[in-house]
Motif scaffolding. Sequence first.
Motif, mmCIF file in Angstrom:
data_model
loop_
_atom_site.group_PDB
_atom_site.id
_atom_site.type_symbol
_atom_site.label_atom_id
_atom_site.label_comp_id
_atom_site.label_asym_id
_atom_site.label_seq_id
_atom_site.Cartn_x
_atom_site.Cartn_y
_atom_site.Cartn_z
ATOM 1 N N ASN A 26 0.688 -1.245 -0.168
ATOM 2 C CA ASN A 26 0.193 -0.061 0.104
ATOM 3 C C ASN A 26 0.846 1.201 -0.053
ATOM 4 O O ASN A 26 0.297 2.183 0.180
ATOM 5 N N VAL A 43 -0.190 10.009 5.046
ATOM 6 C CA VAL A 43 -1.188 9.278 4.345
ATOM 7 C C VAL A 43 -0.387 8.442 3.165
ATOM 8 O O VAL A 43 0.445 9.326 2.438
ATOM 9 N N GLN A 45 -0.848 5.585 -0.108
ATOM 10 C CA GLN A 45 -1.816 4.788 -0.928
ATOM 11 C C GLN A 45 -1.401 3.735 -1.857
ATOM 12 O O GLN A 45 0.152 3.926 -2.039
ATOM 13 N N ASN A 50 -6.367 2.915 0.374
ATOM 14 C CA ASN A 50 -5.805 4.159 0.797
ATOM 15 C C ASN A 50 -5.762 4.056 2.187
ATOM 16 O O ASN A 50 -6.637 3.493 3.113
ATOM 17 N N CYS A 61 -7.051 1.503 6.849
ATOM 18 C CA CYS A 61 -7.017 1.619 5.411
ATOM 19 C C CYS A 61 -8.465 1.330 5.154
ATOM 20 O O CYS A 61 -9.320 0.603 5.628
ATOM 21 N N HIS A 64 -10.554 0.635 -2.178
ATOM 22 C CA HIS A 64 -11.267 1.106 -3.447
ATOM 23 C C HIS A 64 -12.398 0.186 -3.638
ATOM 24 O O HIS A 64 -12.320 -0.728 -4.210
ATOM 25 N N TYR A 154 2.383 13.971 -2.935
ATOM 26 C CA TYR A 154 2.849 12.783 -2.702
ATOM 27 C C TYR A 154 4.236 12.488 -3.205
ATOM 28 O O TYR A 154 4.616 13.261 -4.093
#
Length: 228
Positions: A26, A43, A45, A50, A61, A64, A154
Motif C-alpha cells: 500500500n 497518508v 496509497q 488508501n 485502511c 477502493h 505525494y
Amino acid sequence: MSMAQISALVCGVGGFGALVAATTSNEWKVTTRASSVITATWVYQGLWMNCAGNALGSFHCRPHFTIFKVEGYIQACRGLMIAAVSLGFFGSIFALFGMKCTKVGGSEKAKAKLACLAGIVFILSGLCSMTGCSLYANKITTEFFDPLFMEQKYELGAALFIGWAGASLCIIGGVIFCFSISDNNKTPRMSYTYNGPTSVTSSRTKYHGEGDFKTTGPSKQFDKNAYV
C-alpha cells in the motif's frame, strides 16, 4: 548442472517475489512532509487501498470499493502489475522444468526450449512491471512539481523501488536464461563407439599368439637315450 541457469533461476524467482510484494503493498505513494502541516500524520496509497497513520502507531485502511472512481493510471498500473506477476509465475514454472538438474521436462532439446521460453517470459514480466512502476512514478512527480496543482502532493513510496528492483532481476534472469541456450549449443558432446563384444575364440587366439611370440631359442628334444 549449469551455474548460469542457477543464477538465472535465483534472479527470476527473486524478482517474481519482489513483484508480488510490490503489487500487494500500500506504499506506492506517501504524503510529502514539505507541504504537510501536521507532520505526525501521514497518508499513503497503493493500487488497492488508501491508508492513513500517525506517530502513535494507529493505522486505518480503506479499499477502493469500485473501479469506476479509480483514476485511469491506477487501473493501468493494476493491469500491468497483474500481468507481470502472472508472467513471473509461469516463467518460474518453465524455468524449473528447463533446468538441467531436474529430471522432468523431457530431453535436453526440450529442456533447452523450456529454458528459452522461461527467459522470454521473465523479460516480458520485468518489462510490464517496469512500465507500471514508471507510469505511476511519472504521475507522482508531475503533480509534485506542478505549481498549479493545489491538492495534496505525494512522494515516491517504497513499493515503487521494490517493483523496479524486481523488474530488473526478472530481466537479468531472463537474459541469462536466453544466453545459456547458446552456451549449451557450443558445448561439444563426446561420442563413444561400440566395437561389439570380444569372442572367446579371438581372445584365445590372441593368447596363443602372444605365447608363440614370447617363445624364443631352439627347442630341445628328449628321448629315452638321454637318461641312460
